[in-house]
Write a protein that holds these residues in place. Structure first.
Motif, PDB file in Angstrom:
ATOM      1  N   PHE A  83       0.796  -1.192  -0.028  1.00 52.44           N
ATOM      2  CA  PHE A  83       0.018   0.034   0.088  1.00 52.44           C
ATOM      3  C   PHE A  83       0.707   1.328   0.124  1.00 52.44           C
ATOM      4  O   PHE A  83       0.577   2.073  -0.801  1.00 52.44           O
ATOM      5  CB  PHE A  83      -0.925  -0.047   1.376  1.00 52.44           C
ATOM      6  N   LEU A  84       1.939   1.254   0.939  1.00 51.44           N
ATOM      7  CA  LEU A  84       2.718   2.284   1.018  1.00 51.44           C
ATOM      8  C   LEU A  84       3.401   2.725  -0.284  1.00 51.44           C
ATOM      9  O   LEU A  84       3.541   3.664  -0.795  1.00 51.44           O
ATOM     10  CB  LEU A  84       3.615   2.443   2.235  1.00 51.44           C
ATOM     11  N   VAL A  85       4.259   1.458  -0.716  1.00 50.49           N
ATOM     12  CA  VAL A  85       5.101   1.765  -2.089  1.00 50.49           C
ATOM     13  C   VAL A  85       4.249   1.912  -3.077  1.00 50.49           C
ATOM     14  O   VAL A  85       4.581   3.034  -3.896  1.00 50.49           O
ATOM     15  CB  VAL A  85       5.936   0.191  -2.417  1.00 50.49           C
ATOM     16  N   TYR A  86       2.997   1.798  -3.185  1.00 50.32           N
ATOM     17  CA  TYR A  86       2.177   1.922  -4.363  1.00 50.32           C
ATOM     18  C   TYR A  86       1.650   3.392  -4.426  1.00 50.32           C
ATOM     19  O   TYR A  86       2.181   4.127  -5.600  1.00 50.32           O
ATOM     20  CB  TYR A  86       0.873   1.025  -4.318  1.00 50.32           C
ATOM     21  N   PHE A  87       1.192   3.735  -3.471  1.00 51.79           N
ATOM     22  CA  PHE A  87       0.837   5.110  -3.226  1.00 51.79           C
ATOM     23  C   PHE A  87       1.813   6.159  -3.131  1.00 51.79           C
ATOM     24  O   PHE A  87       1.709   7.361  -3.721  1.00 51.79           O
ATOM     25  CB  PHE A  87      -0.515   5.260  -2.178  1.00 51.79           C
ATOM     26  N   LEU A  88       2.941   5.887  -2.521  1.00 54.53           N
ATOM     27  CA  LEU A  88       4.013   6.964  -2.205  1.00 54.53           C
ATOM     28  C   LEU A  88       4.943   7.108  -4.083  1.00 54.53           C
ATOM     29  O   LEU A  88       5.379   8.203  -4.249  1.00 54.53           O
ATOM     30  CB  LEU A  88       5.076   6.540  -1.067  1.00 54.53           C
ATOM     31  N   SER A  89       4.764   5.806  -4.408  1.00 54.91           N
ATOM     32  CA  SER A  89       5.521   5.916  -5.916  1.00 54.91           C
ATOM     33  C   SER A  89       4.556   6.508  -6.982  1.00 54.91           C
ATOM     34  O   SER A  89       5.021   7.248  -7.536  1.00 54.91           O
ATOM     35  CB  SER A  89       5.780   4.413  -6.359  1.00 54.91           C
ATOM     36  N   ALA A  90       3.356   6.612  -6.372  1.00 49.99           N
ATOM     37  CA  ALA A  90       2.524   7.415  -7.509  1.00 49.99           C
ATOM     38  C   ALA A  90       2.671   8.838  -7.268  1.00 49.99           C
ATOM     39  O   ALA A  90       2.583   9.873  -8.163  1.00 49.99           O
ATOM     40  CB  ALA A  90       0.802   7.018  -7.304  1.00 49.99           C
ATOM     41  N   ILE A  91       2.634   9.222  -6.001  1.00 48.59           N
ATOM     42  CA  ILE A  91       3.059  10.405  -5.456  1.00 48.59           C
ATOM     43  C   ILE A  91       4.389  11.036  -6.124  1.00 48.59           C
ATOM     44  O   ILE A  91       4.355  11.966  -6.685  1.00 48.59           O
ATOM     45  CB  ILE A  91       2.929  10.948  -3.861  1.00 48.59           C
ATOM     46  N   SER A  92       5.275  10.469  -5.922  1.00 49.44           N
ATOM     47  CA  SER A  92       6.845  10.580  -6.462  1.00 49.44           C
ATOM     48  C   SER A  92       6.757  10.733  -8.046  1.00 49.44           C
ATOM     49  O   SER A  92       7.524  11.768  -8.485  1.00 49.44           O
ATOM     50  CB  SER A  92       7.898   9.682  -5.941  1.00 49.44           C
ATOM     51  N   GLY A  93       6.208  10.136  -8.740  1.00 49.39           N
ATOM     52  CA  GLY A  93       5.886  10.216 -10.117  1.00 49.39           C
ATOM     53  C   GLY A  93       5.159  11.420 -10.403  1.00 49.39           C
ATOM     54  O   GLY A  93       5.466  12.251 -11.220  1.00 49.39           O
ATOM     55  N   ASN A  94       4.031  11.634  -9.741  1.00 47.31           N
ATOM     56  CA  ASN A  94       3.388  12.860 -10.204  1.00 47.31           C
ATOM     57  C   ASN A  94       4.100  14.054  -9.807  1.00 47.31           C
ATOM     58  O   ASN A  94       3.922  15.263 -10.435  1.00 47.31           O
ATOM     59  CB  ASN A  94       2.042  12.767  -9.373  1.00 47.31           C
ATOM     60  N   LEU A  95       4.797  14.295  -8.807  1.00 51.70           N
ATOM     61  CA  LEU A  95       5.502  15.140  -8.505  1.00 51.70           C
ATOM     62  C   LEU A  95       6.841  15.486  -9.653  1.00 51.70           C
ATOM     63  O   LEU A  95       7.082  16.504  -9.841  1.00 51.70           O
ATOM     64  CB  LEU A  95       6.216  14.968  -7.022  1.00 51.70           C
ATOM     65  N   MET A  96       7.544  14.534  -9.967  1.00 51.48           N
ATOM     66  CA  MET A  96       8.226  14.479 -11.102  1.00 51.48           C
ATOM     67  C   MET A  96       7.706  15.030 -12.274  1.00 51.48           C
ATOM     68  O   MET A  96       8.281  15.928 -12.870  1.00 51.48           O
ATOM     69  CB  MET A  96       8.816  13.210 -11.499  1.00 51.48           C
ATOM     70  N   SER A  97       6.455  14.491 -12.571  1.00 51.36           N
ATOM     71  CA  SER A  97       5.760  15.270 -13.750  1.00 51.36           C
ATOM     72  C   SER A  97       5.232  16.715 -13.634  1.00 51.36           C
ATOM     73  O   SER A  97       5.305  17.597 -14.337  1.00 51.36           O
ATOM     74  CB  SER A  97       4.302  14.155 -13.834  1.00 51.36           C
ATOM     75  N   PHE A  98       4.826  17.030 -12.212  1.00 52.67           N
ATOM     76  CA  PHE A  98       4.779  18.391 -11.768  1.00 52.67           C
ATOM     77  C   PHE A  98       5.881  19.290 -12.008  1.00 52.67           C
ATOM     78  O   PHE A  98       5.850  20.381 -12.566  1.00 52.67           O
ATOM     79  CB  PHE A  98       4.269  18.407 -10.384  1.00 52.67           C
ATOM     80  N   ALA A  99       7.130  18.804 -11.692  1.00 56.87           N
ATOM     81  CA  ALA A  99       8.473  19.493 -11.620  1.00 56.87           C
ATOM     82  C   ALA A  99       8.832  19.839 -13.191  1.00 56.87           C
ATOM     83  O   ALA A  99       9.062  20.877 -13.553  1.00 56.87           O
ATOM     84  CB  ALA A  99       9.311  18.788 -10.752  1.00 56.87           C
ATOM     85  N   PHE A 100       8.865  18.677 -13.893  1.00 57.85           N
ATOM     86  CA  PHE A 100       9.452  18.748 -15.239  1.00 57.85           C
ATOM     87  C   PHE A 100       8.232  18.635 -16.419  1.00 57.85           C
ATOM     88  O   PHE A 100       8.705  18.907 -17.418  1.00 57.85           O
ATOM     89  CB  PHE A 100      10.504  17.659 -15.299  1.00 57.85           C
ATOM     90  N   GLY A 101       7.212  18.129 -16.325  1.00 60.70           N
ATOM     91  CA  GLY A 101       6.258  18.151 -17.356  1.00 60.70           C
ATOM     92  C   GLY A 101       5.529  19.319 -17.670  1.00 60.70           C
ATOM     93  O   GLY A 101       5.834  20.547 -16.901  1.00 60.70           O
ATOM     94  N   GLY A 102       4.938  19.227 -18.870  1.00 62.42           N
ATOM     95  CA  GLY A 102       4.281  20.465 -19.153  1.00 62.42           C
ATOM     96  C   GLY A 102       2.850  20.542 -18.483  1.00 62.42           C
ATOM     97  O   GLY A 102       2.671  20.065 -17.518  1.00 62.42           O
ATOM     98  N   ASN A 103       1.791  21.417 -19.081  1.00 65.70           N
ATOM     99  CA  ASN A 103       0.669  21.676 -18.438  1.00 65.70           C
ATOM    100  C   ASN A 103      -0.517  20.766 -18.991  1.00 65.70           C
ATOM    101  O   ASN A 103      -1.758  20.983 -18.919  1.00 65.70           O
ATOM    102  CB  ASN A 103       0.185  23.180 -18.513  1.00 65.70           C
TER     103      ASN A 103
END
Length: 211
Positions: A83-103
């Motif tokens: 549960f923790l790995v799944y959702f925390l990985s989702a957050i780190s992935g979305n944060l990476m997208s937030f930082a470097f991805g477009g809109n």
């Protein structure tokens, strides 16, 4: 894992009956990531996209991947670690997208699924004396690499989200360790992986907010 699978299928049904899973307004309504909205305080859009999918093939592929790979990982590391790995990985992935991805709108469980790839890769390195973990780690490293190469040439794929999820899963399984197993470097590796994960997430959030 089955609860997560059921939740994303229910959300997809909701998208479909709300106007279609490829309708931008519907996707926003159900929690897709949209960087300007995250900047305006809707931080939950760094979590909710893991349940939101765009089109039938998207939900189909991610659901099968979650069922087979997620089930194997959950059996190996236990329910709460999964549960923790799944959702925390989702957050780190979305944060990476937030930082470097477009809109562009972003959604899908693939950030978390890449985190599961990262679990196998990390175990292959940490438990390199185990033939199973070593071979499986190599296989998932190749699988992740091929997927990222495909992401480079495909349109509409959030490669930053995949990279962030992969890194997150890699660090998190080192931080949590396996049930009944101790890392050879012990608590030092666990503390180091935990601190690095938190530092990366904090930096990505800051970078996304100031860009």
């Amino acid at each position: 894992m089955l609860l997560i699978l059921a939740a994303q299928l229910i959300v997809f049904a909701g998208e479909t009956f709300s106007g279609g899973s490829e309708n931008g307004l519907v996707l926003l309504q159900w929690g897709a990531k949209f960087n300007p909205m995250v900047k305006f305080g809707q931080w939950w859009r760094l979590i909710t996209p893991v349940f939101v999918h765009i089109g039938f093939m998207h939900i189909l592929v991610n659901s099968f991947t979650l069922y087979y790979i997620g089930g194997a990982v959950e059996e190996m590391i236990g329910h709460w670690r999964f549960f923790l790995v799944y959702f925390l990985s989702a957050i780190s992935g979305n944060l990476m997208s937030f930082a470097f991805g477009g809109n562009a709108l972003s959604a899908g469980a693939s950030t978390a699924l890449f985190g599961l790839f990262g679990v196998y890769i990390a175990l292959g390195i940490v438990f390199d004396d185990s033939y199973y973990f070593k071979q499986t780690g190599r296989q998932f490293l190749m699988l992740a690499g091929l997927n990222l190469i495909f992401d480079v040439f495909a349109q509409g794929i959030d490669i930053w989200g995949h990279i962030g999820g992969l890194v997150g899963g890699f660090l998190l399984i080192i931080a949590f360790a396996l049930p009944g197993q101790k890392l050879r470097k012990g608590v030092i590796w666990q503390i180091g992986a935990s601190a690095l994960f938190l530092a990366i997430c904090a930096f990505l959030y800051w970078l996304g907010m100031v860009r």
